[in-house]
Motif scaffolding. Structure first.
Motif, PDB file in Angstrom:
ATOM      1  N   UNK A 242      30.727  25.371  51.955  1.00  0.00           N
ATOM      2  CA  UNK A 242      29.950  26.274  51.097  1.00  0.00           C
ATOM      3  C   UNK A 242      29.078  27.199  51.926  1.00  0.00           C
ATOM      4  N   UNK A 243      28.515  26.668  53.023  1.00  0.00           N
ATOM      5  CA  UNK A 243      27.704  27.495  53.912  1.00  0.00           C
ATOM      6  C   UNK A 243      28.553  28.583  54.554  1.00  0.00           C
ATOM      7  N   UNK A 244      29.774  28.258  54.925  1.00  0.00           N
ATOM      8  CA  UNK A 244      30.671  29.247  55.506  1.00  0.00           C
ATOM      9  C   UNK A 244      30.972  30.379  54.538  1.00  0.00           C
ATOM     10  N   UNK A 245      31.178  30.029  53.261  1.00  0.00           N
ATOM     11  CA  UNK A 245      31.429  31.050  52.240  1.00  0.00           C
ATOM     12  C   UNK A 245      30.209  31.925  52.018  1.00  0.00           C
ATOM     13  N   UNK A 246      29.028  31.279  51.938  1.00  0.00           N
ATOM     14  CA  UNK A 246      27.786  32.048  51.733  1.00  0.00           C
ATOM     15  C   UNK A 246      27.537  33.003  52.897  1.00  0.00           C
ATOM     16  N   UNK A 250      27.217  36.990  52.742  1.00  0.00           N
ATOM     17  CA  UNK A 250      25.940  37.590  53.131  1.00  0.00           C
ATOM     18  C   UNK A 250      26.004  38.289  54.486  1.00  0.00           C
ATOM     19  N   UNK A 251      27.174  38.293  55.097  1.00  0.00           N
ATOM     20  CA  UNK A 251      27.414  38.976  56.375  1.00  0.00           C
ATOM     21  C   UNK A 251      26.437  38.512  57.455  1.00  0.00           C
ATOM     22  N   UNK A 252      26.366  37.176  57.617  1.00  0.00           N
ATOM     23  CA  UNK A 252      25.505  36.585  58.653  1.00  0.00           C
ATOM     24  C   UNK A 252      26.244  35.432  59.316  1.00  0.00           C
ATOM     25  N   UNK A 253      25.672  34.963  60.419  1.00  0.00           N
ATOM     26  CA  UNK A 253      26.248  33.807  61.093  1.00  0.00           C
ATOM     27  C   UNK A 253      25.967  32.535  60.295  1.00  0.00           C
ATOM     28  N   UNK A 254      26.963  31.708  60.069  1.00  0.00           N
ATOM     29  CA  UNK A 254      26.708  30.452  59.330  1.00  0.00           C
ATOM     30  C   UNK A 254      25.872  29.479  60.160  1.00  0.00           C
ATOM     31  N   UNK A 255      25.123  28.640  59.470  1.00  0.00           N
ATOM     32  CA  UNK A 255      24.357  27.580  60.120  1.00  0.00           C
ATOM     33  C   UNK A 255      24.938  26.253  59.637  1.00  0.00           C
ATOM     34  N   UNK A 256      25.750  25.648  60.446  1.00  0.00           N
ATOM     35  CA  UNK A 256      26.460  24.440  60.044  1.00  0.00           C
ATOM     36  C   UNK A 256      25.650  23.181  60.375  1.00  0.00           C
ATOM     37  N   UNK A 257      25.679  22.229  59.458  1.00  0.00           N
ATOM     38  CA  UNK A 257      24.913  21.004  59.610  1.00  0.00           C
ATOM     39  C   UNK A 257      25.783  19.782  59.891  1.00  0.00           C
ATOM     40  N   UNK A 258      27.100  19.937  59.778  1.00  0.00           N
ATOM     41  CA  UNK A 258      27.985  18.810  59.962  1.00  0.00           C
ATOM     42  C   UNK A 258      28.013  17.881  58.763  1.00  0.00           C
TER      43      UNK A 258
END
Length: 259
Positions: A242-246, A250-258
């Motif tokens: 979901x973070x990757x889609x957002x 939003x045209x930004x780098x994703x912040x992945x939490x694992x």
């Protein structure tokens, strides 16, 4: 008793260093146990997204089994040690996270087998590699007869194993055994750069991609596609998807939490 393995973790990247430089980082029994203990900790540390394994110094990545130690062993002890080397090499293969072998020097016998169990191999331009066991009256016993043919094809692998040939880094690259050759002083820098490129992506995706590739390569295409589908489905309900889609929207780098 000295430690023969050192692990440093920075920004999601674990660098595992074999530290028996005076013995060409040969795989003594103590070192083998230390490697397995380190990999066990790494396996369950979700802050670690990518692993680099390398040798201390510039002369040796890993010279394989510790033949000096083996001289005093009984036949039963030799069998147990060979099994332990196989288990240790397999541990790199089955580790959840991607593993980069940064081959800083000679990687002969079990040392090359260890590198073959990693996902990516990057070699110093001064490195030398080879499955040299037939020159010692044995054969590769930690996966070399299986992993090398799968990597470069049966004919080329047979030639290298039957001749016990030692290759330069450039020759290993031409055979397709290593994916990168870099100047020796840049090896860890370039390995970290590649690891960072991987670590910027979703860690659960890296885990499932590795699982799909490794398991799928061992079977027919229809079964392999089912393995891929199962691995994909594992990611559908993750926060990272979901973070990757957002982030894309939003045209930004994703912040992945694992998660």
């Amino acid at each position: 008793m000295p430690n023969f393995v050192n692990v440093e973790v920075t920004e999601g990247i674990a660098i595992l260093v074999l530290t028996r430089a005076e013995s060409a980082n040969a795989l003594s029994i103590q070192m083998l146990h230390e490697i397995n203990n380190a990999l066990e900790r790494i396996q369950y540390d979700r802050s670690i997204r990518v692993v680099i394994v390398t040798g201390d110094g510039e002369k040796a990545f890993c010279a394989g089994a510790d033949l000096k130690e083996r001289k005093g062993m009984s036949e039963e002890e030799v069998r147990k040690t060979v099994a332990l080397i196989g288990k240790t090499v397999d541990h790199f293969d089955t580790l959840s996270q991607p593993v980069i072998a940064a081959i800083n020097g000679v990687a002969f016998g079990g040392g090359l087998e260890l590198a073959l169990a990693c996902d990516i191999r990057m070699a110093s331009n001064t490195a030398k590699i080879g499955l040299t066991e037939t020159a010692l009256g044995i054969i590769p016993g930690a996966g070399g007869t299986q992993r090398l043919p799968r990597l470069i094809g049966a004919g080329k692998a047979k030639e290298l194993i039957y001749t016990a040939r030692r290759l330069t880094a450039d020759e290993a690259y031409a055979y397709g055994i290593v994916e990168h050759v870099v100047p020796s002083q840049q090896l860890i820098v370039e390995a970290k750069r590649l690891a960072t490129e991987m670590a910027n992506n979703a860690p659960l995706s890296l885990i499932q991609a590795k699982k799909a590739i490794n398991q799928g390569m061992q079977t027919d295409i229809a079964t392999a596609l089912q393995i891929e589908s199962l691995a994909y489905n594992h990611l559908l309900n993750t926060e990272d998807r979901l973070e990757g889609l957002r982030a894309f929207q939003e045209k930004r780098q994703p912040i992945y939490s694992g998660k």
